[in-house]
Design an enzyme around this catalytic site. Structure first.
Site, PDB file in Angstrom:
ATOM      1  N   CYS A  11       1.063  -1.345  -0.012  1.00 23.93           N
ATOM      2  CA  CYS A  11       0.072  -0.075  -0.130  1.00 23.93           C
ATOM      3  C   CYS A  11       0.631   1.347  -0.644  1.00 23.93           C
ATOM      4  O   CYS A  11       2.007   1.607  -0.269  1.00 23.93           O
ATOM      5  CB  CYS A  11      -0.700  -0.043   1.108  1.00 23.93           C
ATOM      6  SG  CYS A  11      -0.415  -0.323   2.835  1.00 23.93           S
ATOM      7  N   ASN A  14       2.376   0.985   4.228  1.00 22.11           N
ATOM      8  CA  ASN A  14       3.083  -0.047   5.126  1.00 22.11           C
ATOM      9  C   ASN A  14       2.198   0.461   7.176  1.00 22.11           C
ATOM     10  O   ASN A  14       3.371  -0.452   7.285  1.00 22.11           O
ATOM     11  CB  ASN A  14       4.222  -0.273   4.648  1.00 22.11           C
ATOM     12  CG  ASN A  14       4.268  -1.744   4.927  1.00 22.11           C
ATOM     13  OD1 ASN A  14       6.034  -2.313   5.799  1.00 22.11           O
ATOM     14  ND2 ASN A  14       3.237  -1.973   4.585  1.00 22.11           N
ATOM     15  N   CYS A  16      -1.275   0.511   7.610  1.00 25.49           N
ATOM     16  CA  CYS A  16      -2.568   0.519   7.625  1.00 25.49           C
ATOM     17  C   CYS A  16      -3.343  -0.516   7.156  1.00 25.49           C
ATOM     18  O   CYS A  16      -3.371  -1.373   7.181  1.00 25.49           O
ATOM     19  CB  CYS A  16      -3.763   1.967   6.896  1.00 25.49           C
ATOM     20  SG  CYS A  16      -3.635   3.243   8.040  1.00 25.49           S
ATOM     21  N   ARG A  17      -3.296  -0.433   5.510  1.00 28.21           N
ATOM     22  CA  ARG A  17      -3.669  -1.497   4.413  1.00 28.21           C
ATOM     23  C   ARG A  17      -2.856  -2.732   4.608  1.00 28.21           C
ATOM     24  O   ARG A  17      -3.788  -4.296   4.466  1.00 28.21           O
ATOM     25  CB  ARG A  17      -4.414  -1.390   3.455  1.00 28.21           C
ATOM     26  CG  ARG A  17      -4.808  -0.080   3.535  1.00 28.21           C
ATOM     27  CD  ARG A  17      -5.837   0.646   2.181  1.00 28.21           C
ATOM     28  NE  ARG A  17      -4.536   1.155   1.699  1.00 28.21           N
ATOM     29  CZ  ARG A  17      -4.240   2.494   0.658  1.00 28.21           C
ATOM     30  NH1 ARG A  17      -5.463   2.470   0.306  1.00 28.21           N
ATOM     31  NH2 ARG A  17      -3.477   3.303   0.560  1.00 28.21           N
ATOM     32  N   ASP A 126      -8.050   3.889   1.063  1.00 26.94           N
ATOM     33  CA  ASP A 126      -7.267   4.329   2.421  1.00 26.94           C
ATOM     34  C   ASP A 126      -7.953   4.722   3.427  1.00 26.94           C
ATOM     35  O   ASP A 126      -9.067   5.916   3.235  1.00 26.94           O
ATOM     36  CB  ASP A 126      -6.324   5.344   2.152  1.00 26.94           C
ATOM     37  CG  ASP A 126      -4.942   5.741   2.541  1.00 26.94           C
ATOM     38  OD1 ASP A 126      -5.179   5.571   3.934  1.00 26.94           O
ATOM     39  OD2 ASP A 126      -4.347   6.671   1.911  1.00 26.94           O
TER      40      ASP A 126
HETATM   41  P1  4NP Z   1      -1.689   2.926   4.003  1.00 26.41           P
HETATM   42  O1  4NP Z   1      -2.081   4.255   4.468  1.00 26.41           O
HETATM   43  O2  4NP Z   1      -1.597   3.211   2.589  1.00 26.41           O
HETATM   44  O3  4NP Z   1      -3.103   2.115   4.118  1.00 26.41           O
HETATM   45  O4  4NP Z   1      -0.652   2.292   5.442  1.00 26.41           O
HETATM   46  C1  4NP Z   1      -1.651   5.106   5.020  1.00 26.41           C
HETATM   47  C2  4NP Z   1      -0.159   5.261   5.765  1.00 26.41           C
HETATM   48  C3  4NP Z   1       0.081   6.564   6.128  1.00 26.41           C
HETATM   49  C4  4NP Z   1      -0.444   7.550   5.052  1.00 26.41           C
HETATM   50  C5  4NP Z   1      -0.774   7.289   4.257  1.00 26.41           C
HETATM   51  C6  4NP Z   1      -1.921   6.007   3.402  1.00 26.41           C
HETATM   52  N1  4NP Z   1       0.522   8.952   4.860  1.00 26.41           N
HETATM   53  O5  4NP Z   1       0.176   9.633   3.847  1.00 26.41           O
HETATM   54  O6  4NP Z   1       1.685   8.741   5.899  1.00 26.41           O
END
Ligand code: 4NP
Length: 157
Positions: A11, A14, A16-17, A126
């Site tokens: 994702c 790294n 959350c998803r 997201d």
């Molecule tokens: P992920 O979510 O891609 O599902 O881990 C996010 C985590 C952090 C950020 C964006 C999405 N960020 O902008 O820091």
């Protein structure tokens, strides 16, 4: 014994998803008695070395899974040589991975929900900038994707 099939979930951050997808596949494989090697990474580098977002940890904990020991890392071209499958959580990250993939990469590149009947091309939204209910949706999506992937890996065995 041949190496177990290996899957890398990717994702943006790294935290959350993709850690939740990793946990969902590990859990599904364990229940099915199939050896699978699972990992996750981000296309971005903001959260390298960090544990998953507390809201992702909470959703996993509610399902009986501890992801507190996971640590963020950034995806690299080498991952396309090491993993059988590189699985993007959304289309933006899929596009980044298409550009990153080296000519001698062996990994099959796909979108997670391509592995769910009737949901090909759909994205796992997201949840980072939303509330806790978004993480329940994430969990439902990654669980469905993990089940579909597990069927693919079982057939390929
Ligand atoms: P992920 O979510 O891609 O599902 O881990 C996010 C985590 C952090 C950020 C964006 C999405 N960020 O902008 O820091």
């Amino acid at each position: 014994m041949p190496n177990p099939p290996s899957v890398l979930f990717v994702c943006l951050g790294n935290i959350c998803r993709s850690p939740l997808a990793e946990a969902a596949l590990r859990h599904a494989a364990e229940r099915a008695g199939l050896a699978v090697s699972a990992d996750s990474a981000g296309t971005g580098d903001w959260h390298v070395g960090e544990p998953p977002d507390p809201r992702a940890q909470a959703v996993a904990r509610a399902k009986g899974l501890d992801i507190g020991g996971y640590r963020g890392r950034q995806v690299s071209p080498e991952d396309f040589r090491r993993f059988d499958h590189v699985v993007a959580l959304d289309r933006d990250n899929l596009r980044v991975l298409e550009r990153l993939r080296p000519a001698d990469g062996v990994a099959e590149l796909s979108l997670l929900l391509d592995h769910v009947a009737g949901r090909a091309g759909e994205q796992v939204a997201d949840p980072y900038f939303g509330g806790a209910d978004g993480f329940e949706t994430t969990w439902a999506d990654v669980t469905a994707g993990a089940e579909g992937l597990l069927q693919l890996l079982t057939r390929a065995r």
